[in-house]
Design a protein around this motif. Structure first.
Motif, PDB file in Angstrom:
ATOM      1  N   TRP A   1       0.831  -1.197   0.000  1.00 13.82           N
ATOM      2  CA  TRP A   1       0.000   0.000   0.000  1.00 13.82           C
ATOM      3  C   TRP A   1       0.867   1.250   0.000  1.00 13.82           C
ATOM      4  N   HIS A   2       1.957   1.232   0.732  1.00 17.12           N
ATOM      5  CA  HIS A   2       2.847   2.391   0.810  1.00 17.12           C
ATOM      6  C   HIS A   2       3.406   2.733  -0.565  1.00 17.12           C
ATOM      7  N   GLU A   3       3.851   1.738  -1.284  1.00 20.88           N
ATOM      8  CA  GLU A   3       4.386   1.957  -2.635  1.00 20.88           C
ATOM      9  C   GLU A   3       3.332   2.597  -3.530  1.00 20.88           C
ATOM     10  N   ALA A   4       2.108   2.093  -3.453  1.00 14.17           N
ATOM     11  CA  ALA A   4       1.032   2.648  -4.267  1.00 14.17           C
ATOM     12  C   ALA A   4       0.705   4.083  -3.854  1.00 14.17           C
ATOM     13  N   ALA A   5       0.728   4.364  -2.558  1.00 14.62           N
ATOM     14  CA  ALA A   5       0.423   5.712  -2.074  1.00 14.62           C
ATOM     15  C   ALA A   5       1.438   6.725  -2.600  1.00 14.62           C
ATOM     16  N   LEU A   6       2.706   6.340  -2.602  1.00 10.88           N
ATOM     17  CA  LEU A   6       3.729   7.252  -3.124  1.00 10.88           C
ATOM     18  C   LEU A   6       3.496   7.547  -4.601  1.00 10.88           C
ATOM     19  N   ASP A   7       3.056   6.539  -5.353  1.00  8.15           N
ATOM     20  CA  ASP A   7       2.780   6.747  -6.774  1.00  8.15           C
ATOM     21  C   ASP A   7       1.580   7.665  -6.964  1.00  8.15           C
ATOM     22  N   ALA A   8       0.523   7.452  -6.180  1.00  2.88           N
ATOM     23  CA  ALA A   8      -0.673   8.290  -6.301  1.00  2.88           C
ATOM     24  C   ALA A   8      -0.354   9.754  -6.031  1.00  2.88           C
ATOM     25  N   ILE A   9       0.515   9.994  -5.090  1.00  2.75           N
ATOM     26  CA  ILE A   9       0.891  11.369  -4.745  1.00  2.75           C
ATOM     27  C   ILE A   9       1.829  11.957  -5.795  1.00  2.75           C
ATOM     28  N   ALA A  10       2.733  11.126  -6.318  1.00  3.86           N
ATOM     29  CA  ALA A  10       3.679  11.615  -7.329  1.00  3.86           C
ATOM     30  C   ALA A  10       2.959  12.095  -8.583  1.00  3.86           C
ATOM     31  N   ILE A  11       1.861  11.424  -8.943  1.00  2.00           N
ATOM     32  CA  ILE A  11       1.095  11.824 -10.124  1.00  2.00           C
ATOM     33  C   ILE A  11       0.646  13.279 -10.014  1.00  2.00           C
ATOM     34  N   LYS A  12       0.331  13.703  -8.810  1.00  2.00           N
ATOM     35  CA  LYS A  12      -0.187  15.058  -8.596  1.00  2.00           C
ATOM     36  C   LYS A  12       0.910  16.110  -8.515  1.00  2.00           C
ATOM     37  N   GLY A  13       2.153  15.680  -8.428  1.00  2.00           N
ATOM     38  CA  GLY A  13       3.254  16.641  -8.379  1.00  2.00           C
ATOM     39  C   GLY A  13       3.472  17.270  -7.025  1.00  2.00           C
ATOM     40  N   TRP A  14       2.843  16.732  -5.979  1.00  2.00           N
ATOM     41  CA  TRP A  14       3.068  17.269  -4.629  1.00  2.00           C
ATOM     42  C   TRP A  14       4.434  16.809  -4.142  1.00  2.00           C
ATOM     43  N   ASP A  15       5.154  17.679  -3.491  1.00  2.00           N
ATOM     44  CA  ASP A  15       6.457  17.297  -2.943  1.00  2.00           C
ATOM     45  C   ASP A  15       6.667  18.004  -1.610  1.00  2.00           C
ATOM     46  N   LYS A  16       7.874  17.838  -1.054  1.00  2.00           N
ATOM     47  CA  LYS A  16       8.134  18.360   0.289  1.00  2.00           C
ATOM     48  C   LYS A  16       8.208  19.885   0.328  1.00  2.00           C
ATOM     49  N   ASN A  17       8.213  20.526  -0.835  1.00  2.00           N
ATOM     50  CA  ASN A  17       8.239  21.986  -0.870  1.00  2.00           C
ATOM     51  C   ASN A  17       6.829  22.587  -0.889  1.00  2.00           C
ATOM     52  N   THR A  18       5.833  21.741  -0.999  1.00  2.00           N
ATOM     53  CA  THR A  18       4.458  22.223  -1.052  1.00  2.00           C
ATOM     54  C   THR A  18       4.034  22.770   0.308  1.00  2.00           C
ATOM     55  N   VAL A  19       3.432  23.952   0.297  1.00  2.00           N
ATOM     56  CA  VAL A  19       2.924  24.564   1.519  1.00  2.00           C
ATOM     57  C   VAL A  19       1.481  24.113   1.711  1.00  2.00           C
ATOM     58  N   TRP A  20       1.228  23.387   2.810  1.00  2.00           N
ATOM     59  CA  TRP A  20      -0.101  22.834   3.037  1.00  2.00           C
ATOM     60  C   TRP A  20      -0.895  23.709   4.007  1.00  2.00           C
ATOM     61  N   SER A  21      -1.739  24.532   3.443  1.00  2.00           N
ATOM     62  CA  SER A  21      -2.719  25.288   4.221  1.00  2.00           C
ATOM     63  C   SER A  21      -4.074  24.606   4.016  1.00  2.00           C
ATOM     64  N   ILE A  22      -5.081  25.033   4.744  1.00  2.00           N
ATOM     65  CA  ILE A  22      -6.425  24.492   4.533  1.00  2.00           C
ATOM     66  C   ILE A  22      -6.860  24.743   3.097  1.00  2.00           C
ATOM     67  N   GLU A  23      -6.569  25.949   2.595  1.00  2.00           N
ATOM     68  CA  GLU A  23      -6.975  26.289   1.240  1.00  2.00           C
ATOM     69  C   GLU A  23      -6.332  25.356   0.214  1.00  2.00           C
ATOM     70  N   PHE A  24      -5.036  25.082   0.406  1.00  2.00           N
ATOM     71  CA  PHE A  24      -4.387  24.207  -0.566  1.00  2.00           C
ATOM     72  C   PHE A  24      -4.857  22.763  -0.405  1.00  2.00           C
ATOM     73  N   PHE A  25      -5.145  22.338   0.816  1.00  2.00           N
ATOM     74  CA  PHE A  25      -5.703  21.001   1.028  1.00  2.00           C
ATOM     75  C   PHE A  25      -7.000  20.842   0.238  1.00  2.00           C
ATOM     76  N   LEU A  26      -7.874  21.851   0.297  1.00  2.00           N
ATOM     77  CA  LEU A  26      -9.144  21.774  -0.416  1.00  2.00           C
ATOM     78  C   LEU A  26      -8.930  21.803  -1.925  1.00  2.00           C
ATOM     79  N   PHE A  27      -8.009  22.630  -2.378  1.00  2.00           N
ATOM     80  CA  PHE A  27      -7.692  22.691  -3.807  1.00  2.00           C
ATOM     81  C   PHE A  27      -7.118  21.355  -4.278  1.00  2.00           C
ATOM     82  N   ALA A  28      -6.137  20.838  -3.523  1.00  2.00           N
ATOM     83  CA  ALA A  28      -5.507  19.575  -3.903  1.00  2.00           C
ATOM     84  C   ALA A  28      -6.518  18.436  -3.911  1.00  2.00           C
ATOM     85  N   SER A  29      -7.446  18.438  -2.974  1.00  2.00           N
ATOM     86  CA  SER A  29      -8.466  17.394  -2.914  1.00  2.00           C
ATOM     87  C   SER A  29      -9.396  17.472  -4.116  1.00  2.00           C
TER      88      SER A  29
END
Length: 388
Positions: free
Chosen positions: A101-129
């Motif tokens: 499951w972990h391997e698949a989760a990393l792939d699902a996130i990579a498709i979206k282009g999210w990385d460790k530089n992404t700033v996660w605010s509530i607004e961006f969480f809603l946009f990303a979702s």
């Protein structure tokens, strides 16, 4: 022209809705039960956060929406394919195979282009979702059920199938926003907004501000149809049957093309992708694909190969028994079995009926075999991406 939505443009709306959102009282117990399931899986979600920078609460909330927090269901879409050697059949199609499951989760996130530089605010969480699910609700002027269901920000309207939006259907699945709010209450450590940069203050070159999505209403139906046919001709069968409507399948096919062409995978038809599509050759065919057999397609879940195989089996069995009984009748050994037939069709020799069944079975077998061979040839040549 295509219609684009950026995080910067939508952030004020997300902030306003989040602040105004009231959870429906009758739904609080259900939300809390799911929030506790997410907390129970916290360690696994935190492993994903360490590797990707995506807050564990975000991972958990999305996993619930896609797979009801079942770790047998992958984060992409909830399919239970771990350890099977199969790739995803739903959108996004063709991902994997995955062992964990972990391997698949990393792939699902990579498709979206999210990385460790992404700033996660509530607004961006809603946009990303909303990006994670798709922006189609905006084309209908309806707040996304994926985000707001179980709150006063959502009334009705739901995609009941690919390309099929029903304005009168009420989504019975909880949205990510009410669930996240309850999760913050039950486990304060889930609150990833502490110290986050407010959405309105995001720098112009912030990676999150460059994420865009093209809506199906930005292209005419004829333009979308032409795009879908082009993708299909190049071997990207993720697009499904061309119908002129932009939906999850078209997004998946564009994403697959971008990955093959070495372009940023966004699922949108930007200028660079459009130019590449115009000059690209067929989808590359690997050695494994060139040796594909009908058995390989059946194991991978190809519907044509599966249906053809079953048709061949049934027709062969029907033809075999028709010939056996016909021969038996001719020799007089099956007279007792044929008496009901004789009562209705006394003028037609029973052997003729069995012969007709045998001929019909042979025709069905031939047609099924022809369809099966055509499916294999299309996959081997790259004309069709198939399920592989």
């Amino acid at each position: 022209m295509t219609t684009k939505y950026t995080f910067g443009a939508l952030a004020p709306e997300y902030a306003r809705r989040w602040a105004a959102m009231q959870i429906k009282p009758a739904k609080v117990r259900s939300l809390d039960a799911v929030a506790r399931k997410i907390i129970a899986g916290k360690a696994e979600y935190q492993r994903v956060e360490v590797d990707t920078g995506v807050p564990w609460a975000v991972v958990g909330v999305l996993h619930n929406r896609e797979a009801s927090c079942d770790f047998n269901g992958i984060l992409h879409n909830g399919e239970k394919i771990l350890g099977t050697g199969r790739k995803t059949r739903l959108v996004p199609k063709g991902r994997g195979p995955f062992k964990t499951w972990h391997e698949a989760a990393l792939d699902a996130i990579a498709i979206k282009g999210w990385d460790k530089n992404t700033v996660w605010s509530i607004e961006f969480f809603l946009f990303a979702s909303e990006v994670f699910n798709g922006m189609g609700y905006r084309a209908h002027g309806v707040p996304s059920a994926y985000l707001w269901s179980f709150s006063d920000q959502y009334l009705k309207g739901k995609y009941v199938a690919d390309h099929d939006f029903n304005p009168d259907v009420v989504d019975q699945q909880m949205g990510v926003a009410p669930l996240m709010k309850r999760l913050f209450i039950l486990d304060p450590s889930a609150d990833f907004t502490s110290g986050a940069t407010p959405a309105a203050d995001a720098a112009p070159d912030d990676p999150s501000d460059s994420v865009t999505i093209n809506l199906d209403d930005g292209l005419s139906e004829g333009e979308v149809l032409a795009l879908q046919q082009r993708l299909r001709d190049l071997g990207y069968s993720e697009v499904g049957r061309p119908d002129g409507l932009w939906g999850p399948k078209t997004t998946a096919a564009v994403s697959a093309f971008q990955a093959t062409a070495g372009l940023p995978v966004s699922g949108e038809l930007d200028k660079t992708t459009a130019a590449a599509l115009a000059t690209s050759g067929p989808r590359p065919v690997s050695d494994a694909r060139a040796k594909t057999t009908a058995t390989d397609l059946r194991k991978a879940g190809d519907p044509v190969a599966e249906a053809s195989f079953l048709s061949k089996v049934y027709s062969a069995v029907a033809g075999f028994f028709a010939l056996i009984f016909g021969a038996a009748q001719q020799s007089g050994a099956a007279v007792g079995y044929l008496s009901p037939v004789r009562e209705f069709v006394t003028d037609v020799p029973p052997v003729a009926w069995f012969g007709a069944v045998a001929v019909l079975a042979a025709i069905i077998w031939w047609q099924a075999n022809r369809a099966e061979r055509a499916a294999v040839a299309d996959v081997r040549s790259g004309r069709d991406a198939g399920p592989l």
